[in-house]
Design an enzyme around this catalytic site. Structure first.
Site, short mmCIF file in Angstrom:
data_model
loop_
_atom_site.label_atom_id
_atom_site.label_comp_id
_atom_site.label_asym_id
_atom_site.label_seq_id
_atom_site.Cartn_x
_atom_site.Cartn_y
_atom_site.Cartn_z
N ARG A 99 24.54 -43.45 -21.59
CA ARG A 99 25.89 -43.30 -21.03
C ARG A 99 26.04 -44.31 -19.91
NH1 ARG A 99 28.04 -37.32 -19.78
NH2 ARG A 99 27.34 -37.09 -21.93
N SER A 143 31.89 -37.78 -22.90
CA SER A 143 32.19 -36.43 -22.45
C SER A 143 33.23 -36.44 -21.33
CB SER A 143 30.90 -35.71 -22.05
OG SER A 143 31.13 -34.34 -21.82
N ASP A 177 36.72 -29.96 -21.79
CA ASP A 177 36.56 -31.33 -21.34
C ASP A 177 36.90 -32.25 -22.52
OD1 ASP A 177 34.30 -30.83 -22.86
OD2 ASP A 177 32.95 -31.95 -21.57
N ASP A 201 35.45 -34.06 -24.79
CA ASP A 201 34.78 -33.95 -26.10
C ASP A 201 34.62 -32.50 -26.52
OD1 ASP A 201 32.74 -33.43 -24.21
OD2 ASP A 201 31.20 -34.05 -25.61
N ASP A 223 33.05 -29.81 -25.50
CA ASP A 223 31.83 -29.01 -25.51
C ASP A 223 31.71 -28.12 -24.27
OD1 ASP A 223 31.21 -30.99 -23.67
OD2 ASP A 223 29.24 -31.46 -24.51
N THR A 247 16.85 -27.58 -16.52
CA THR A 247 18.27 -27.88 -16.52
C THR A 247 18.62 -28.80 -17.69
OG1 THR A 247 17.86 -29.73 -15.00
CG2 THR A 247 18.51 -27.64 -14.03
N GLU A 254 24.77 -23.00 -19.06
CA GLU A 254 24.40 -23.70 -17.83
C GLU A 254 25.56 -23.60 -16.85
OE1 GLU A 254 23.70 -27.83 -18.52
OE2 GLU A 254 25.65 -28.18 -19.45
#
Length: 634
Positions: A74, A182, A352, A354, A356, A426, A450
């Site tokens: 990214r 994202s 968001d 995308d 997810d 995480t 999360e």
């Protein structure tokens, strides 16, 4: 050493720029970099500026490249080895294809390995002198997989990330690629990798792929010419014959069928008392790909249509109504909340870009005040709702999990109600993988989350999924408005039952990684761990540095992976407080997560006051901000 002076570095950078031009299949970035090289080699007034821009594309350290981070790549869309661009995508996919063939070919039974590729709407076309797009990245990746001897299905049109994750598992593919950034800023693009288990790649897969990329940096063929040839053969097909429209529809139908038959659909809207006003839902796609898929999710769950925020409904790579297309960010939900207030909306749901992740806000009908729920609050409500509506009647033992920096409230509910709960490292690459392992071990993996508003309801995919979550969340809202007046009432009922959980999370900037490691070493005290911090007695300690320690385990070895370079320290106190400290994996920050649990009956204001006092003492004693030159955010 004179050869290493400024002029040498400029000349070397120009040579590397020219070498890049020779390999780059994108005519727009080639033209852009060539113009900069010409200016840098000239004596014109633009020479200095051209050299500065080339320096951002091609840094002095020639080994520096974009690295595998959150399950892939990214970065900003720009030329050079640090950016997301056509050549970087080709190089990454060549390495990924080689790794897949090396790791999986023997288990394929002689059949061709398959890859599945999806893409979002990211594009520089409206704000850069060159054109880079997720769409073109997907087509180039498909050509690479085919050149490697693999089959490749490109999902036709813009799709949400959860559909790509589902397609990998459903098709028995070796690997999946989702071209998405994202919720990152508009300048960014991303390259997200899913392994054959349908989970995001994690260690050591990422290390192996990275090594293969470095061994496959030279393009195997002229991909640019091949794309041009396909464009002439398929002038009316944006995917140039590389996508299969019926197959994409088949996979989309299968994904929603899997949700429908998963047990997640409990028809709360049909059970709603007609004498009570149901919640009106306002939805925002945040200029992303979610709108059409969210509509279908509502249909699958048997829910009345939502009211869409028209200004944010269609995919738009410039994200014109938000400064940052992340529904977690302050102000990102303002337009949707204003729309709800003007049109009688009660609950705002936002994906968001995308789709997810899922954000949730609610306006109280009585007070007209808004509550924007945190990821922990949403996760706790979803987990409890799924337990009471599905889990309690499950024929399999129920399991849930969450990242270790998420709230401990859901784990407390698990202890009280008798279902299995685990925390993980995480990131959903760890959460989803552990959820799948739990399913394989015989559990019904019912929910995981999360705190960064990522939720996985059921086991349709083993990744965060804002499309299925939007249906479950709306069913929860119907249940809440029927039994507890609203979502805030539902949450307060949980606090009344299990106690108030109050968090104080934050970070300090620290630009020297050695200082962060020194601070964490100070907490470790050479293995002679402390028993108190000030007046607060420690009940247990977990140290995820090397060699690792957990006072709760029989052999004192932690169940989570340890790391010398990115350790995490967890202190559990006798008063119900959990404090965790770790270095950020992507930014120069030392992060802390402190949560206090109040016993049932203790009011929230008291817990807040106690936490404020305790947090101040813990931060001063353990981090020593002044002594370590830590910089508080402004």
């Amino acid at each position: 050493m004179a050869t290493e002076g400024p002029s040498f570095l400029v000349n070397r950078r120009i040579e590397r720029s020219k070498a890049w031009i020779e390999m780059d299949p994108n005519p727009t970035t080639v033209t852009h970099v060539k113009a900069l090289v010409d200016a840098a080699e000239s004596s014109s007034s633009g020479k200095e500026n051209a050299c500065k821009i080339l320096e951002t594309y091609f840094p002095d350290d020639e080994t520096t490249r974009i690295g595998f981070g959150t399950a892939g790549l990214r970065s900003k869309m720009m030329p050079g080895p640090l950016g997301m661009n056509d050549l970087v995508v080709i190089q990454a996919t060549q390495g990924l294809a080689r790794y897949c063939l090396h790791q999986q070919q023997q288990q394929s039974g002689g059949k061709k390995l398959k890859a599945v590729v999806g893409y979002d709407h990211r594009s520089t076309e409206q704000f850069c002198p060159y054109k880079l797009t997720s769409h073109r990245f997907a087509l180039l990746a498909s050509l690479v997989f085919q050149e490697a001897g693999m089959e490749c299905d490109v999902l036709n049109g813009l799709v949400p990330t959860p559909l790509l994750a589902y397609s990998v598992s459903h098709e028995g593919a070796a690997v999946g690629l989702m071209m998405t950034a994202s919720h990152n800023p508009k300048d960014d693009a991303g390259y997200k990798v899913y392994w054959r288990d349908g989970c995001q790649i994690r260690s050591p897969l990422d290390t192996g792929i990275s090594e293969c990329i470095l061994n496959n940096l030279i393009p195997w063929i002229d991909y640019g010419s091949l794309l041009t040839e396909l464009a002439s053969q398929y002038p009316d097909d944006p995917c140039l014959g590389l996508a299969n429209i019926p197959n994409t529809q088949r996979l989309t139908d299968a994904y929603f069928k899997a949700i429908q038959t998963s047990g997640l659909v409990t028809h709360q809207a049909m059970k709603f008392d007609s004498k009570i006003k149901p919640p009106k839902v306002v939805y925002s796609a945040m200029h992303g790909v979610g709108y059409e898929f969210a509509k279908r999710s509502f249909e699958v769950f048997g829910l009345p249509p939502f009211d869409s925020v028209k200004a944010q409904e269609d995919p738009d790579a410039t994200f014109p109504t938000v400064s940052f297309p992340n529904p977690e960010e302050k102000g990102a939900l303002d337009l949707a909340m204003a729309h709800a207030q003007a049109h009688g909306g009660d609950v705002v749901l936002a994906n968001d870009p995308d789709a997810d992740r899922l954000a949730v806000a609610e306006m109280d009908r009585s007070t007209q005040k808004w509550t924007v729920f945190t990821g922990d609050q949403i996760g706790t409500m979803l987990g409890h709702f799924l337990w009471t509506t599905i889990g309690q009647t499950s024929t399999k033992p129920v399991a849930m999990c969450a990242s270790t920096v998420s709230s401990t409230m859901l784990s407390t509910i698990a202890k009280e109600e008798g279902f299995h709960f685990e925390d993980t490292l995480t990131g959903f690459k760890w959460i989803g993988f552990r959820a799948k392992e739990l399913s394989d071990e015989g559990y019904k993996s019912l929910f995981c989350y999360e705190e960064a508003i990522g939720f996985c309801c059921g086991d349709v995919v083993h990744d965060k999924d804002g499309i299925s979550a939007i249906g479950v969340m709306t069913e929860l809202a119907y249940n809440a408005y029927h039994t507890h007046s609203n979502l805030s009432g539902y949450l307060q009922n949980l606090h009344d039952t299990y106690g108030e959980f109050v968090s104080h999370n934050g970070y300090y900037f620290c630009y020297d990684p050695a200082i962060i490691l020194r601070i964490l070493d100070g907490m470790r005290r050479g293995g002679n761990y402390m028993s108190h911090v000030g007046e607060y007695e420690i009940e247990s300690i977990r140290d995820l540095g090397e060699p690792g320690f957990d006072s709760l385990s029989v052999d004192h070895r932690p169940t989570l992976p340890t790391s010398a370079s990115s350790p995490m320290m967890t202190f559990r106190f006798k008063n119900g407080t959990v404090a965790q400290f770790r270095a950020s994996g992507t930014e120069p920050k030392l992060k802390y997560y402190i949560e206090m649990r109040g016993q049932p009956g203790v009011d929230r204001d008291t817990v807040v006051q106690n936490l404020r006092l305790m947090s101040k003492i813990l931060i001063e004693a353990l981090l020593k901000p002044d002594e370590n030159d830590l910089i508080a955010p402004s």
